[in-house]
Motif scaffolding. Structure first.
Motif, PDB file in Angstrom:
ATOM      1  N   ARG A  74      64.662  42.793 -41.641  1.00 27.26           N
ATOM      2  CA  ARG A  74      63.530  41.876 -41.467  1.00 27.26           C
ATOM      3  C   ARG A  74      63.621  40.703 -42.447  1.00 27.26           C
ATOM      4  NH1 ARG A  74      57.964  45.047 -41.118  1.00 27.26           N
ATOM      5  NH2 ARG A  74      57.290  43.119 -40.063  1.00 27.26           N
ATOM      6  N   GLU A 129      60.870  40.568 -34.448  1.00 24.11           N
ATOM      7  CA  GLU A 129      59.844  41.350 -35.139  1.00 24.11           C
ATOM      8  C   GLU A 129      59.207  42.369 -34.186  1.00 24.11           C
ATOM      9  OE1 GLU A 129      58.068  41.222 -38.394  1.00 24.11           O
ATOM     10  OE2 GLU A 129      60.103  40.644 -38.937  1.00 24.11           O
ATOM     11  N   TYR A 182      61.675  45.150 -33.471  1.00 22.16           N
ATOM     12  CA  TYR A 182      61.805  45.999 -34.663  1.00 22.16           C
ATOM     13  C   TYR A 182      60.696  47.061 -34.686  1.00 22.16           C
ATOM     14  CZ  TYR A 182      61.698  47.336 -39.607  1.00 22.16           C
ATOM     15  OH  TYR A 182      61.672  48.047 -40.779  1.00 22.16           O
TER      16      TYR A 182
END
Length: 432
Positions: free
Chosen positions: A237, A258, A261
């Motif tokens: 990240r 994001e 993830y």
């Protein structure tokens, strides 16, 4: 840059470069040898000798050490009347001593270079039926020793960075293979995990290539490529954020990374305790594949920018050609990355078939891509049609999984065939 490079041997197509972890020395070893020490890719001080040998079985054992001269070694050198050589010499000359016994041959090789001492041994059994094979191995040992280059301290950082970059690129090639196998097995979660790692690696590479372009250099930030077990990790990240801040990826791609993830972590950590279904993992795999395509295109553009501007790694190697010898070497490096598992059963068989697939794909893509072309070229390259899975339908295509190559798509309208790499989409060539 004198002393920073090992001399490439004339028969380099049959050899591959080995660099020790500390950057002290490099040498070429036969292409069908492997580094035998365990945990080659694990950080830490290597206290045992370096060991090398044939992938599947060696008749003898070849080991070598390179140590800084201490009082004990200095006494040994004096007792043998060995002469110190300079690392600036074109070749390190080794003394050789044979010590045969009733049961084995023992060969010792040694050389003094600057403030270090090389000591190598080759030990083999004396069974008469193996004499010729042992003789060939011994000749390979001698050949490898002639290529050794001791690296002065001021150049070791260069060697270390180049070594880590090569291992990084090999790992990318390896994960490409693993993703293909996950697709063949319909292992969606495995594909998600490997693709997430692939995207992370490509974004790290993007940061390096972008920095080289911006600042006109060829430096490699090791913190992005390699993490020792004691290093503070740079998490994926954080890599997303760095790429966003440096303008490498747009905000919408950052937001999608994001989102994926978080969804991936739900699948990995909460599959059992939630209502997430395997079908949901397939959707996630498709989403990861689409994002990977975007990141792959980004890397492709950075490489083209380096070539056109003659900056960075690719700009400095604009005439580099990926030859068949280079492909074969890459396949063996991938095998090294897999470790011992690559030497077992089906996995090893598939690795050995990979070189055939390279030639098959090249010829098939250059053909008219008809069914007749596919059958003819499969027979030519010794590829059995039995490897194809049962067909299934995707949009207007019939699709077969093709182990090692990806998927074979056939347009249901024009009947044209197309080999498609894992994660890629077929080109719409139909004119009907």
């Amino acid at each position: 840059m004198k002393n920073s490079k090992v001399t490439v041997p004339n028969d380099s197509a049959k050899m591959k470069l080995f660099s020790d972890e500390s950057g002290k020395f490099q040498m070429f070893i036969p292409i069908d040898w492997e580094y035998k020490n365990p945990s080659f890719y694990k950080s830490g001080d290597i206290t045992e000798p370096y060991a090398f040998g044939l992938y599947d079985n060696s008749f003898g054992a070849f080991q070598m050490s390179c140590k800084e001269i201490n009082p004990h070694i200095e006494q040994l050198i004096r007792s043998r009347n060995e002469i110190s050589q300079s690392s600036d010499s074109s070749q390190v000359l080794f003394s050789e001593q044979a010590v045969p016994t009733d049961k084995q041959w023992f060969y010792a090789f040694s050389a003094v270079v600057d403030d270090h001492y090389f000591f190598a041994t080759y030990i083999a059994g004396r069974a008469k039926k193996y004499e010729k094979k042992v003789a060939r191995e011994l000749e390979s040992v001698r050949r490898a020793l002639t290529t050794i280059k001791f690296i002065k301290p001021e150049f070791r950082d260069i060697v270390i960075r180049e070594r880590r970059f090569e291992l990084f690129m090999t790992s990318i090639a390896t994960i490409t293979e693993l993703k293909a196998k996950a697709v063949e097995r319909s292992s969606y979660l495995e594909y998600v995990v490997f693709t997430a790692s692939h995207i992370d690696a490509f974004l790290r590479l993007a940061l390096i290539l972008s920095d080289q372009l911006r600042n006109n250099h060829q430096l490699i930030d090791l913190n992005l490529l390699y993490q020792k077990e004691t290093d503070k990790p740079i998490m994926e990240r954080k890599i997303y954020e760095k790429c966003l801040n440096e303008g490498i990826i747009p905000k919408h791609l950052f937001q999608e990374l994001e989102r994926l993830y978080k969804e991936r972590n739900k699948v990995i950590h909460r599959f059992i305790i939630t209502d997430i279904r395997t079908e949901d993992i397939l959707s996630l795999a498709v989403a990861y594949g689409n994002v990977f395509e975007k990141v792959d295109s980004l890397i492709d553009q950075l490489e083209k920018d380096q070539l056109s501007s003659k900056r960075g790694i690719w700009g400095a190697n604009e005439n580099m050609v990926f030859t068949e010898d280079a492909k074969r070497l890459l396949l063996l490096k991938i095998r090294d990355k897999h470790g011992r598992i690559a030497q077992n059963g089906t996995q090893n068989h598939q690795n050995m078939k990979a070189a055939q697939l390279i030639d098959f794909e090249k010829e098939f893509n250059a053909s008219n891509r008809t069914t007749a072309d596919f059958i003819t070229l499969s027979a030519k390259h010794g590829i059995s049609l039995d490897v194809l899975s049962k067909p299934y339908t995707v949009d207007c295509y019939s699709v077969w999984n093709f182990p090692g190559a990806g998927q074979l798509y056939q347009c249901n309208d024009c009947k044209a065939l197309e080999l498609v790499k894992p994660g890629k989409q077929p080109k719409k060539n139909c004119t009907i």
